[in-house]
Design an enzyme around this catalytic site. Sequence first.
Site, PDB file in Angstrom:
ATOM      1  CB  SER A   1      -0.189  -7.984  -1.132  1.00  0.00           C
ATOM      2  OG  SER A   1      -1.037  -8.702  -0.461  1.00  0.00           O
TER       3      SER A   1
ATOM      4  CE  LYS B   1      -4.401  -1.265   1.496  1.00  0.00           C
ATOM      5  NZ  LYS B   1      -4.477  -2.913   1.944  1.00  0.00           N
TER       6      LYS B   1
ATOM      7  CD  GLU C   1     -11.441   5.295   2.351  1.00  0.00           C
ATOM      8  OE1 GLU C   1     -11.404   6.712   2.213  1.00  0.00           O
ATOM      9  OE2 GLU C   1     -11.004   4.510   1.980  1.00  0.00           O
TER      10      GLU C   1
HETATM   11  C1  LIG Z   1      -5.238  -3.854   1.499  1.00  0.00           C
HETATM   12  C2  LIG Z   1      -4.584  -5.043   1.374  1.00  0.00           C
HETATM   13  C3  LIG Z   1      -4.914  -5.840   0.237  1.00  0.00           C
HETATM   14  C4  LIG Z   1      -6.080  -5.671  -0.594  1.00  0.00           C
HETATM   15  O1  LIG Z   1      -5.987  -4.423  -1.329  1.00  0.00           O
HETATM   16  P1  LIG Z   1      -5.588  -4.532  -3.099  1.00  0.00           P
HETATM   17  O2  LIG Z   1      -6.103  -3.300  -3.417  1.00  0.00           O
HETATM   18  O3  LIG Z   1      -6.693  -5.556  -3.432  1.00  0.00           O
HETATM   19  O4  LIG Z   1      -4.353  -4.955  -3.326  1.00  0.00           O
HETATM   20  C5  LIG Z   1      -4.013  -7.102  -0.049  1.00  0.00           C
HETATM   21  N1  LIG Z   1      -3.000  -7.369   0.624  1.00  0.00           N
HETATM   22  C6  LIG Z   1      -2.770  -6.693   1.822  1.00  0.00           C
HETATM   23  C7  LIG Z   1      -1.439  -6.997   2.377  1.00  0.00           C
HETATM   24  C8  LIG Z   1      -3.288  -5.607   2.096  1.00  0.00           C
HETATM   25  O5  LIG Z   1      -2.835  -4.831   3.145  1.00  0.00           O
END
Ligand SMILES: *Cc1c(COP(=O)(O)O)cnc(C)c1O
Length: 400
Positions: free
Chosen positions: A381, A93, A115
């Site tokens: 992610s 993010k 938010e």
């Molecule tokens: C917020 C989040 C997601 C989901 O958000 P996307 O916009 O679909 O990427 C996925 N993995 C992590 C670690 C997150 O914090």
Amino acid sequence: MSTYFKDYPDAEGFFGPYGGAYVPENLKQEMVKIAEAYYRISKSHDFISELRQIRKHFQGRPTPVYYCRNLSERLGGRIYLKREDLNHSGAHKLNHCMGEVMLAKYMGKKKVIAETGAGQHGVAMATAAAYFGLPCDIYMGEVDIAKQHPNVLRMKILGANVIPVTHGQRTLKEAVDAAFDAYLNDPENTIYCIGSVVGPHPFPMIVRDFQKIVGEESRTQFLEMTGELPDAVTACVGGGSNSIGIFCGFLDDPDVKLYGVEPLGRGTKPGDHAASMTYGKPGILHGFKSYTLQEEDGSPMPVYSVASGLDYQSVGPEHAWLHDQGRVEYVTADDKETIAAFFELSRSEGIIPAIESAHAVAYAIRYAKEHPHGSILVNLSGRGDKDIDYVAENFGILGN
Ligand SMILES: *Cc1c(COP(=O)(O)O)cnc(C)c1O
């Protein structure tokens, strides 16, 4: 290189029939101003070189691509991870939050507004705002504040203003409305920063452009490591930002299969999952057109996932377009398979994934078993430190 990124979105923010800006006239005018500023500023030499420095020295990019030897040798096929969990603050993010807050600074804004639901976007925003020295107001439902105590503390330590939203259900939806209202009260001096590739144009484009780095790095790194491209690339899909980021690096490689993994939660019944692409249909929600999980009267359906970062009733409009084009295939992983993958990656590689990311790991494990000669690259992610208490309480520390 094809002209894909020049063609999509078009000037009105459409990816084929999806996207756009279905918002009231006053908000639409502000969106047009942000789009114009973005097109101008993001092409400037100063912006590009400052962002490059930030990625390298503050975020720690490029993040590595890692070969999961233990897991792969046991399963068959080869599994690789793009380590966004090693990006500063522990998830992808920050890639778009640094870009969004830097854009705010270049636009001369005095404050950023956002938010947050589970608090992950709030923490990334608070991090970026601290870096750029801009005040940051984060709207958060009272119910979420009680549930997400560690993230609330992180935001406060980073200097952000966490503003409790006390009306309605006191969760994400009310927080979104409160944040938009605050922004519309002073659009001259503030800017709203969104948390994924969703919302009205230009947000899906801006967030995608800032996440593209993940795919660009991955493609180069994978080629360097192996001398070839992966057979498949996969990522979990909530709003769709980490997945679009890694997919962007491979859209022009037709032999590389792309898989978006949606959360199937407890099962296929409405309310038990948040698989918008798999079970939804085209509609307009939150200012843009995409696949949505909506009731007959247009109100958002209840959704559920074990991963709070994935429980959203829609998905970024570019995903809807890539789905209809047949370029990306959308699959699902349920809670049970996801938690098993969470433990499997932790035990076999020494890497605790975010539960969100564990959905993509679950699919990669399935893929590796079915393709003993194939290779699959997972966008990991985020890291799972935030999830360990929840997992231990609900599934035990043995994962069975
Ligand atoms: C917020 C989040 C997601 C989901 O958000 P996307 O916009 O679909 O990427 C996925 N993995 C992590 C670690 C997150 O914090």
